[in-house]
Design a protein around this motif. Sequence first.
Motif, PDB file in Angstrom:
ATOM      1  N   ALA A 189     -26.349  24.944   6.272  1.00  0.00           N
ATOM      2  CA  ALA A 189     -24.681  25.219   6.805  1.00  0.00           C
ATOM      3  C   ALA A 189     -24.904  26.230   8.127  1.00  0.00           C
ATOM      4  O   ALA A 189     -23.869  26.061   9.043  1.00  0.00           O
ATOM      5  N   ASP A 190     -25.667  26.949   7.897  1.00  0.00           N
ATOM      6  CA  ASP A 190     -26.004  27.954   9.349  1.00  0.00           C
ATOM      7  C   ASP A 190     -26.078  27.168  10.514  1.00  0.00           C
ATOM      8  O   ASP A 190     -25.646  27.478  11.589  1.00  0.00           O
TER       9      ASP A 190
ATOM     10  N   ASP B  35     -17.936  20.620  15.147  1.00  0.00           N
ATOM     11  CA  ASP B  35     -16.943  20.075  13.981  1.00  0.00           C
ATOM     12  C   ASP B  35     -15.794  19.136  14.512  1.00  0.00           C
ATOM     13  O   ASP B  35     -15.326  18.562  13.412  1.00  0.00           O
ATOM     14  N   ASP B  36     -15.429  19.229  15.743  1.00  0.00           N
ATOM     15  CA  ASP B  36     -14.362  18.511  16.430  1.00  0.00           C
ATOM     16  C   ASP B  36     -14.746  16.952  16.348  1.00  0.00           C
ATOM     17  O   ASP B  36     -13.749  16.352  16.316  1.00  0.00           O
ATOM     18  N   SER B  37     -16.038  16.608  16.396  1.00  0.00           N
ATOM     19  CA  SER B  37     -16.325  15.279  16.241  1.00  0.00           C
ATOM     20  C   SER B  37     -16.478  14.685  14.788  1.00  0.00           C
ATOM     21  O   SER B  37     -16.692  13.690  14.724  1.00  0.00           O
ATOM     22  N   CYS B  38     -16.532  15.809  14.093  1.00  0.00           N
ATOM     23  CA  CYS B  38     -16.843  15.121  12.526  1.00  0.00           C
ATOM     24  C   CYS B  38     -15.633  14.494  11.748  1.00  0.00           C
ATOM     25  O   CYS B  38     -14.566  14.972  11.568  1.00  0.00           O
ATOM     26  N   ALA B  39     -15.721  13.334  11.294  1.00  0.00           N
ATOM     27  CA  ALA B  39     -14.861  12.389  10.622  1.00  0.00           C
ATOM     28  C   ALA B  39     -15.416  12.498   9.090  1.00  0.00           C
ATOM     29  O   ALA B  39     -14.651  12.710   8.254  1.00  0.00           O
ATOM     30  N   VAL B  40     -16.750  12.627   8.771  1.00  0.00           N
ATOM     31  CA  VAL B  40     -17.188  12.557   7.304  1.00  0.00           C
ATOM     32  C   VAL B  40     -18.253  13.450   7.528  1.00  0.00           C
ATOM     33  O   VAL B  40     -19.149  13.541   8.155  1.00  0.00           O
ATOM     34  N   LEU B  41     -18.050  14.617   6.325  1.00  0.00           N
ATOM     35  CA  LEU B  41     -19.030  15.604   6.268  1.00  0.00           C
ATOM     36  C   LEU B  41     -19.749  15.334   4.680  1.00  0.00           C
ATOM     37  O   LEU B  41     -19.153  15.594   3.673  1.00  0.00           O
ATOM     38  N   LEU B  42     -21.167  15.373   4.673  1.00  0.00           N
ATOM     39  CA  LEU B  42     -21.822  15.197   3.273  1.00  0.00           C
ATOM     40  C   LEU B  42     -22.716  16.345   3.292  1.00  0.00           C
ATOM     41  O   LEU B  42     -23.445  16.586   4.140  1.00  0.00           O
ATOM     42  N   LEU B  43     -22.339  17.173   2.256  1.00  0.00           N
ATOM     43  CA  LEU B  43     -23.096  18.287   2.020  1.00  0.00           C
ATOM     44  C   LEU B  43     -23.628  18.738   0.687  1.00  0.00           C
ATOM     45  O   LEU B  43     -22.980  18.152  -0.188  1.00  0.00           O
TER      46      LEU B  43
ATOM     47  N   ALA C 125     -19.236  26.735  -0.130  1.00  0.00           N
ATOM     48  CA  ALA C 125     -17.970  26.896  -0.026  1.00  0.00           C
ATOM     49  C   ALA C 125     -17.333  27.118   1.060  1.00  0.00           C
ATOM     50  O   ALA C 125     -16.127  26.841   1.324  1.00  0.00           O
ATOM     51  N   ALA C 126     -18.150  27.826   1.948  1.00  0.00           N
ATOM     52  CA  ALA C 126     -17.512  28.250   3.408  1.00  0.00           C
ATOM     53  C   ALA C 126     -17.491  26.876   3.908  1.00  0.00           C
ATOM     54  O   ALA C 126     -16.575  26.719   5.089  1.00  0.00           O
ATOM     55  N   LEU C 127     -18.505  25.997   3.960  1.00  0.00           N
ATOM     56  CA  LEU C 127     -18.440  24.828   4.896  1.00  0.00           C
ATOM     57  C   LEU C 127     -17.186  23.968   4.405  1.00  0.00           C
ATOM     58  O   LEU C 127     -16.526  23.549   5.260  1.00  0.00           O
ATOM     59  N   LEU C 128     -17.113  23.887   2.958  1.00  0.00           N
ATOM     60  CA  LEU C 128     -15.807  23.060   2.545  1.00  0.00           C
ATOM     61  C   LEU C 128     -14.537  23.609   2.831  1.00  0.00           C
ATOM     62  O   LEU C 128     -13.639  23.054   3.312  1.00  0.00           O
ATOM     63  N   ALA C 129     -14.371  25.095   2.821  1.00  0.00           N
ATOM     64  CA  ALA C 129     -13.149  25.486   3.454  1.00  0.00           C
ATOM     65  C   ALA C 129     -12.936  25.336   4.956  1.00  0.00           C
ATOM     66  O   ALA C 129     -11.728  25.069   5.331  1.00  0.00           O
ATOM     67  N   HIS C 130     -14.150  25.383   5.658  1.00  0.00           N
ATOM     68  CA  HIS C 130     -13.931  25.016   7.140  1.00  0.00           C
ATOM     69  C   HIS C 130     -13.432  23.698   7.259  1.00  0.00           C
ATOM     70  O   HIS C 130     -12.582  23.372   8.144  1.00  0.00           O
TER      71      HIS C 130
ATOM     72  N   ALA D 204     -13.310  14.062   6.053  1.00  0.00           N
ATOM     73  CA  ALA D 204     -13.458  13.669   4.577  1.00  0.00           C
ATOM     74  C   ALA D 204     -14.783  14.616   4.260  1.00  0.00           C
ATOM     75  O   ALA D 204     -15.622  14.076   4.587  1.00  0.00           O
ATOM     76  N   ALA D 205     -14.660  15.472   3.153  1.00  0.00           N
ATOM     77  CA  ALA D 205     -15.751  16.229   3.001  1.00  0.00           C
ATOM     78  C   ALA D 205     -16.281  15.782   1.448  1.00  0.00           C
ATOM     79  O   ALA D 205     -15.351  15.493   0.585  1.00  0.00           O
ATOM     80  N   PHE D 206     -17.457  15.421   1.586  1.00  0.00           N
ATOM     81  CA  PHE D 206     -18.146  15.052   0.012  1.00  0.00           C
ATOM     82  C   PHE D 206     -19.301  16.073  -0.210  1.00  0.00           C
ATOM     83  O   PHE D 206     -20.227  16.308   0.631  1.00  0.00           O
ATOM     84  N   VAL D 207     -18.990  16.346  -1.536  1.00  0.00           N
ATOM     85  CA  VAL D 207     -20.105  17.491  -1.990  1.00  0.00           C
ATOM     86  C   VAL D 207     -21.013  16.969  -3.005  1.00  0.00           C
ATOM     87  O   VAL D 207     -20.825  16.367  -3.954  1.00  0.00           O
ATOM     88  N   ALA D 208     -22.430  17.079  -2.851  1.00  0.00           N
ATOM     89  CA  ALA D 208     -23.610  16.645  -3.658  1.00  0.00           C
ATOM     90  C   ALA D 208     -23.834  17.877  -4.570  1.00  0.00           C
ATOM     91  O   ALA D 208     -24.267  18.883  -3.944  1.00  0.00           O
TER      92      ALA D 208
END
Length: 249
Positions: A71-72, A80-88, A99-104, A112-116
């Motif tokens: 995440a750092d 992040d402006d270019s991001c449509a899908v985030l998988l973390l 949690a900080a990534l998801l909040a952002h 669209a954020a996906f959490v593994a």
Amino acid sequence: MARFKCEKAIRYGAIADAFALSRAAGVGQRGDVTGPCGHIHLILPDPVERAACFRVLTAGPARVVRSFASADDWFAAGDDDSCAVLLLRWEQPGAASGAALLAHAAARDGIAAFVAAERLSIAESRAILLSGARDLLPAPLDPRLVRRTIDGALADHAAWQVACERQRAAAARLAALTPRERDILEGIAAGLGNKAIAQRLDLSPRTVEVHRANIMRRAGAGHVAELLHLRFVAEQARVAPGNRVRFGA
């Protein structure tokens, strides 16, 4: 100078640099990703898992995939402006947490954020979904599931972009209406005739007729049904894609 890692992944025996791919594909994209905000960002600490997901996502139609080891690194990249899908991965090394990534991501339209995660309690899963995650994916990640999930998210993102453009176009067509014309448009939308609108606004029916003609002209509407459709589209809430919650879709 910002420090971040854009990891390399093996693709059919050749080395593919995620950062180089994103710059090249941004010039002329085809397939599932269109426009400047259709990138896929992977924030996966495990290099094997990251490489496998990168490889399956870059196979087939051209798309922009960027991968990060933490995440750092992602925050340092500032892309992040270019991001449509985030998988973390929920568990992240370094100072920045999942949690900080998801909040952002949740604070921005269109991501669209996906959490593994490998182990989550029911309470933790519920908190993650309520915090804005589109879905939870079981870890270790299955690249085939990742591909299906992200393909669906990109399709939703493309549809959302089209809907937003229609909303902007409709709003622009109605922007020239005066406050009085907007009042009359509300009456038309409520199904009122000229006499009822005139009575409500303390106007003469003839004045309402003139305003209606001006509304149609300013909005460029050929008939009342088109005018009402414009109003509906213009006032739709701009909801980001991916409001369906499910596990491992």
